[in-house]
Design a protein around this motif. Structure first.
Motif, PDB file in Angstrom:
ATOM      1  N   LEU A 169       0.801  -1.221   0.000  1.00 20.46           N
ATOM      2  CA  LEU A 169       0.000   0.000   0.000  1.00 20.46           C
ATOM      3  C   LEU A 169       0.837   1.277   0.000  1.00 20.46           C
ATOM      4  CD1 LEU A 169      -2.816   1.209   0.076  1.00 20.46           C
ATOM      5  CD2 LEU A 169      -2.792   0.982   2.575  1.00 20.46           C
ATOM      6  N   VAL A 170       1.933   1.290   0.747  1.00 23.39           N
ATOM      7  CA  VAL A 170       2.722   2.522   0.882  1.00 23.39           C
ATOM      8  C   VAL A 170       3.254   3.032  -0.462  1.00 23.39           C
ATOM      9  CG1 VAL A 170       4.822   3.523   1.868  1.00 23.39           C
ATOM     10  CG2 VAL A 170       3.311   2.141   3.300  1.00 23.39           C
ATOM     11  N   PRO A 171       3.952   2.219  -1.267  1.00 18.70           N
ATOM     12  CA  PRO A 171       4.437   2.736  -2.558  1.00 18.70           C
ATOM     13  C   PRO A 171       3.302   3.086  -3.519  1.00 18.70           C
ATOM     14  CG  PRO A 171       4.875   0.379  -2.370  1.00 18.70           C
ATOM     15  CD  PRO A 171       4.444   0.852  -1.023  1.00 18.70           C
ATOM     16  N   LEU A 172       2.195   2.331  -3.462  1.00 15.67           N
ATOM     17  CA  LEU A 172       1.067   2.649  -4.336  1.00 15.67           C
ATOM     18  C   LEU A 172       0.481   4.007  -3.983  1.00 15.67           C
ATOM     19  CD1 LEU A 172      -0.842  -0.778  -4.512  1.00 15.67           C
ATOM     20  CD2 LEU A 172       0.994   0.085  -5.982  1.00 15.67           C
ATOM     21  N   ALA A 173       0.309   4.260  -2.681  1.00 14.74           N
ATOM     22  CA  ALA A 173      -0.255   5.541  -2.242  1.00 14.74           C
ATOM     23  C   ALA A 173       0.692   6.696  -2.556  1.00 14.74           C
ATOM     24  CB  ALA A 173      -0.551   5.483  -0.739  1.00 14.74           C
ATOM     25  N   LEU A 174       1.986   6.481  -2.378  1.00 13.01           N
ATOM     26  CA  LEU A 174       2.961   7.523  -2.697  1.00 13.01           C
ATOM     27  C   LEU A 174       2.964   7.837  -4.194  1.00 13.01           C
ATOM     28  CD1 LEU A 174       6.126   6.760  -0.515  1.00 13.01           C
ATOM     29  CD2 LEU A 174       4.693   8.813  -0.465  1.00 13.01           C
ATOM     30  N   ALA A 175       2.788   6.804  -5.012  1.00 11.53           N
ATOM     31  CA  ALA A 175       2.746   7.011  -6.462  1.00 11.53           C
ATOM     32  C   ALA A 175       1.550   7.864  -6.850  1.00 11.53           C
ATOM     33  CB  ALA A 175       2.692   5.662  -7.183  1.00 11.53           C
ATOM     34  N   GLN A 176       0.390   7.584  -6.257  1.00 11.58           N
ATOM     35  CA  GLN A 176      -0.794   8.392  -6.542  1.00 11.58           C
ATOM     36  C   GLN A 176      -0.589   9.826  -6.046  1.00 11.58           C
ATOM     37  OE1 GLN A 176      -4.308   7.759  -8.116  1.00 11.58           O
ATOM     38  NE2 GLN A 176      -3.378   9.785  -8.185  1.00 11.58           N
ATOM     39  N   PHE A 177       0.068   9.969  -4.893  1.00 15.50           N
ATOM     40  CA  PHE A 177       0.342  11.298  -4.342  1.00 15.50           C
ATOM     41  C   PHE A 177       1.173  12.139  -5.309  1.00 15.50           C
ATOM     42  CE2 PHE A 177       3.610  13.940  -2.367  1.00 15.50           C
ATOM     43  CZ  PHE A 177       2.831  14.870  -1.699  1.00 15.50           C
ATOM     44  N   ILE A 178       2.284  11.587  -5.789  1.00 19.68           N
ATOM     45  CA  ILE A 178       3.203  12.394  -6.593  1.00 19.68           C
ATOM     46  C   ILE A 178       2.605  12.729  -7.954  1.00 19.68           C
ATOM     47  CG2 ILE A 178       4.533  10.553  -7.733  1.00 19.68           C
ATOM     48  CD1 ILE A 178       5.884  13.789  -6.065  1.00 19.68           C
ATOM     49  N   CYS A 179       1.790  11.821  -8.504  1.00 17.00           N
ATOM     50  CA  CYS A 179       1.154  12.106  -9.799  1.00 17.00           C
ATOM     51  C   CYS A 179       0.102  13.196  -9.658  1.00 17.00           C
ATOM     52  CB  CYS A 179       0.541  10.838 -10.377  1.00 17.00           C
ATOM     53  SG  CYS A 179       1.764   9.607 -10.885  1.00 17.00           S
ATOM     54  N   SER A 180      -0.658  13.171  -8.564  1.00 17.48           N
ATOM     55  CA  SER A 180      -1.650  14.221  -8.317  1.00 17.48           C
ATOM     56  C   SER A 180      -0.959  15.535  -7.978  1.00 17.48           C
ATOM     57  CB  SER A 180      -2.581  13.809  -7.174  1.00 17.48           C
ATOM     58  OG  SER A 180      -3.313  12.656  -7.509  1.00 17.48           O
ATOM     59  N   PHE A 181       0.139  15.450  -7.239  1.00 11.01           N
ATOM     60  CA  PHE A 181       0.942  16.629  -6.911  1.00 11.01           C
ATOM     61  C   PHE A 181       1.392  17.330  -8.191  1.00 11.01           C
ATOM     62  CE2 PHE A 181       5.222  18.387  -6.484  1.00 11.01           C
ATOM     63  CZ  PHE A 181       5.084  19.257  -5.413  1.00 11.01           C
ATOM     64  N   ALA A 182       1.834  16.540  -9.167  1.00 14.68           N
ATOM     65  CA  ALA A 182       2.323  17.107 -10.425  1.00 14.68           C
ATOM     66  C   ALA A 182       1.227  17.852 -11.170  1.00 14.68           C
ATOM     67  CB  ALA A 182       2.885  16.001 -11.315  1.00 14.68           C
TER      68      ALA A 182
ATOM     69  N   VAL B 207      12.795  18.485  -9.118  1.00 14.57           N
ATOM     70  CA  VAL B 207      13.814  17.634  -8.493  1.00 14.57           C
ATOM     71  C   VAL B 207      13.187  16.895  -7.308  1.00 14.57           C
ATOM     72  CG1 VAL B 207      16.030  17.605  -7.300  1.00 14.57           C
ATOM     73  CG2 VAL B 207      15.676  19.175  -9.212  1.00 14.57           C
ATOM     74  N   PHE B 208      12.335  17.591  -6.565  1.00  8.98           N
ATOM     75  CA  PHE B 208      11.611  16.964  -5.456  1.00  8.98           C
ATOM     76  C   PHE B 208      10.805  15.765  -5.947  1.00  8.98           C
ATOM     77  CE2 PHE B 208       7.386  16.743  -3.399  1.00  8.98           C
ATOM     78  CZ  PHE B 208       7.757  16.303  -2.137  1.00  8.98           C
ATOM     79  N   GLN B 209      10.121  15.915  -7.073  1.00  8.88           N
ATOM     80  CA  GLN B 209       9.343  14.812  -7.634  1.00  8.88           C
ATOM     81  C   GLN B 209      10.245  13.638  -7.997  1.00  8.88           C
ATOM     82  OE1 GLN B 209       6.334  15.958 -10.655  1.00  8.88           O
ATOM     83  NE2 GLN B 209       6.721  18.073 -10.049  1.00  8.88           N
ATOM     84  N   ALA B 210      11.392  13.926  -8.595  1.00  9.40           N
ATOM     85  CA  ALA B 210      12.319  12.861  -8.975  1.00  9.40           C
ATOM     86  C   ALA B 210      12.823  12.109  -7.736  1.00  9.40           C
ATOM     87  CB  ALA B 210      13.496  13.440  -9.757  1.00  9.40           C
ATOM     88  N   LEU B 211      13.054  12.828  -6.637  1.00  6.17           N
ATOM     89  CA  LEU B 211      13.510  12.185  -5.404  1.00  6.17           C
ATOM     90  C   LEU B 211      12.427  11.274  -4.823  1.00  6.17           C
ATOM     91  CD1 LEU B 211      15.371  15.165  -3.681  1.00  6.17           C
ATOM     92  CD2 LEU B 211      16.395  13.149  -4.767  1.00  6.17           C
ATOM     93  N   VAL B 212      11.179  11.733  -4.853  1.00  2.00           N
ATOM     94  CA  VAL B 212      10.069  10.901  -4.367  1.00  2.00           C
ATOM     95  C   VAL B 212       9.944   9.642  -5.222  1.00  2.00           C
ATOM     96  CG1 VAL B 212       7.579  10.780  -3.992  1.00  2.00           C
ATOM     97  CG2 VAL B 212       8.828  12.854  -3.369  1.00  2.00           C
ATOM     98  N   ILE B 213      10.110   9.803  -6.538  1.00  2.00           N
ATOM     99  CA  ILE B 213      10.064   8.654  -7.445  1.00  2.00           C
ATOM    100  C   ILE B 213      11.148   7.639  -7.082  1.00  2.00           C
ATOM    101  CG2 ILE B 213      10.503   7.918  -9.825  1.00  2.00           C
ATOM    102  CD1 ILE B 213       7.737   9.042  -9.447  1.00  2.00           C
ATOM    103  N   ALA B 214      12.337   8.113  -6.751  1.00  2.00           N
ATOM    104  CA  ALA B 214      13.426   7.215  -6.373  1.00  2.00           C
ATOM    105  C   ALA B 214      13.062   6.421  -5.118  1.00  2.00           C
ATOM    106  CB  ALA B 214      14.702   8.019  -6.135  1.00  2.00           C
ATOM    107  N   VAL B 215      12.409   7.083  -4.167  1.00  2.00           N
ATOM    108  CA  VAL B 215      11.968   6.399  -2.942  1.00  2.00           C
ATOM    109  C   VAL B 215      10.932   5.329  -3.274  1.00  2.00           C
ATOM    110  CG1 VAL B 215      10.732   6.694  -0.758  1.00  2.00           C
ATOM    111  CG2 VAL B 215      12.474   8.352  -1.445  1.00  2.00           C
ATOM    112  N   ILE B 216      10.002   5.653  -4.160  1.00  2.00           N
ATOM    113  CA  ILE B 216       8.966   4.689  -4.534  1.00  2.00           C
ATOM    114  C   ILE B 216       9.573   3.476  -5.229  1.00  2.00           C
ATOM    115  CG2 ILE B 216       6.856   4.322  -5.880  1.00  2.00           C
ATOM    116  CD1 ILE B 216       6.309   7.330  -5.600  1.00  2.00           C
TER     117      ILE B 216
END
Length: 464
Positions: free
Chosen positions: A20-33, A178-187
């Motif tokens: 759940l955690v990576p899936l939720a983070l992925a939805q977060f960053i895409c909506s953030f964008a 760059v912030f988005q790219a860092l979040v992607i790396a975490v995911i």
């Protein structure tokens, strides 16, 4: 078949939270964008020597690319596997974010943000909802999972202006990418523990012609809305052409089904009344959220002269409202029917828009935005989860790839239309009058969502 069961068991052994955690983070960053650029309008237009309309086009095209490619993205899950496609989408998205960060002009920003990040999102979002549906199988656990994912998506959209504003003011608008790219790396790192519950089928058919028709039709439709303020005749022509191409797409799907082929989008998906109504409400929810986000952000920066941080802070009220209702999704699902939640959500969100307009007219103080934004966020948060659950739970496992792609396409089409419609109205003259016109237009569309929600079934909708 045994291998697929072993994979599913391995996925469960990793723990639902690990999925759940990576899936939720992925939805977060895409909506953030989709919303964080709203507070960078002035900075980007100045730095790249463009206009508010130019930035609006970048934002809208990003949302449009997502909408146009979500259906093919969902279908590709069967062919390449959900986890593999998810990870590939993360990589494409990350490359787009880094390219956007170093963009010397609007063209490169359009390529990085609108195209690459849009394509990456279309690849990774359908697997998010398919994996959540396959991992969480009861109404309560699925409501909890969709609640977390929808909450993170809503928070990403609502908090995008605040986070983007802080980063833009403290460093630069480029640092937000760059912030988005860092979040992607975490995911990417977190996703290493996810195991696909179903085995990929490399031999499954992929309808390329249908994918092209779908993408072209949706593109023409939104392009027509964007052109409305510049050339009415051309706008009508583009929208009519889009409708014709989408009609041809549906006819193509029907012809393939008659020949015994599995099309890109089985028309059987539209035979479920509950799902159809749920899709309509999803589309309008995201139209209201992204449309109001763009409208208020542009108004604050251009008319009120707010900076990126001040604009973002103003949006905190919507973020808080959305968080409160979204995180209560599981408890609300136990006490109320999905229909009740969607109906109440629309009523509260529409009321929030009305309050936003009336209070902003009455006073120039920044606090005037707080009550309306809170109500808007709370109402949208209350209905995001039940709408997704209504749609996804209406179909069995073997149709999850198609319905997930359709669901996300409809939602992102709403996002792109919301930005296009609001931006087109604002483009006529950024003023108190155009702000009110854009917001009341969004409220009127919200009223159509309320009507659709009234026809939802009164009972609870259990997963099949």
């Amino acid at each position: 078949m045994d291998d697929a069961k072993d994979d599913a068991a391995a996925g469960r052994a990793a723990g639902p939270r690990a999925v759940l955690v990576p899936l939720a983070l992925a939805q977060f960053i895409c909506s953030f964008a989709g919303s964080n650029m709203n507070v960078m309008i002035t900075d980007i237009s100045t730095d790249l020597d463009t206009t508010v309309h130019g930035v609006q086009v970048v934002i809208t095209v990003f949302l449009l690319v997502m909408a146009a490619l979500m259906i093919p993205g969902g279908k590709m899950c069967d062919r390449y596997g959900r986890v593999r496609l998810f990870r590939a989408g993360l990589v494409v998205y990350g490359v787009g974010a880094l390219l956007s960060a170093v963009a010397p002009g609007l063209g490169v920003l359009l390529l990085g943000n609108s195209i690459l990040q849009g394509v990456g999102t279309a690849m990774l979002i359908p697997p998010v909802y398919i994996l959540a549906t396959l991992t969480f199988t009861t109404l309560a656990t699925r409501a909890r999972a969709f609640g977390v994912i929808s909450a993170m998506g809503g928070v990403g959209a609502a908090a995008g202006p605040l986070i983007g504003g802080v980063i833009t003011s403290a460093i630069s608008w480029r640092a937000a990418f760059v912030f988005q790219a860092l979040v992607i790396a975490v995911i990417v790192l977190l996703s290493r523990r996810i195991v696909d519950p179903l085995r990929a089928d490399p031999d499954s058919r992929f309808d390329r012609f249908g994918a092209v028709l779908c993408a072209v039709g949706l593109t023409l439709l939104v392009a027509g809305v964007l052109a409305l303020d510049q050339n009415v005749a051309a706008s009508v022509g583009l929208m009519a052409a889009g409708a014709l191409v989408l009609g041809g797409f549906l006819l193509s799907m029907r012809a393939q089904q008659r020949r015994g082929l599995r099309p890109l989008l089985p028309l059987a998906l539209f035979r479920d009344r509950t799902s159809n109504l749920g899709l309509i409400t999803q589309n309008i929810q995201w139209l209201m959220l992204l449309g109001s986000s763009f409208t208020v952000s542009a108004y604050l920066q251009v008319v009120r002269g707010y900076g990126a941080v001040q604009t973002g802070v103003t949006f905190t009220a919507a973020t808080v409202g959305l968080l409160v209702s979204s995180l209560a999704a599981e408890r609300l699902a136990r006490r109320h029917t999905q229909r009740t939640l969607v109906l109440a959500g629309f009523v509260i969100a529409i009321l929030g828009i009305v309050v936003l307009v009336l209070l902003v007219r009455a006073t120039d103080d920044s606090w005037a935005f707080v009550p309306g934004l809170f109500l808007l966020g709370f109402g949208l948060g209350a209905m995001l989860t039940p709408s997704v659950n209504l749609v996804q739970s209406s179909f069995p496992e073997d149709q999850q790839s198609e319905i997930s792609g359709l669901s996300r396409s409809v939602s992102n089409l709403g996002s792109s239309l919301g930005t296009a419609i609001a931006g087109t109205i604002l483009a006529s003259s950024l003023s108190n009058r155009s702000y009110a016109a854009a917001m009341f237009t969004l409220a009127g569309i919200g009223a159509l969502g309320l009507v659709a929600a009234a026809f939802l079934p009164r009972g609870r909708s259990a997963p099949r």
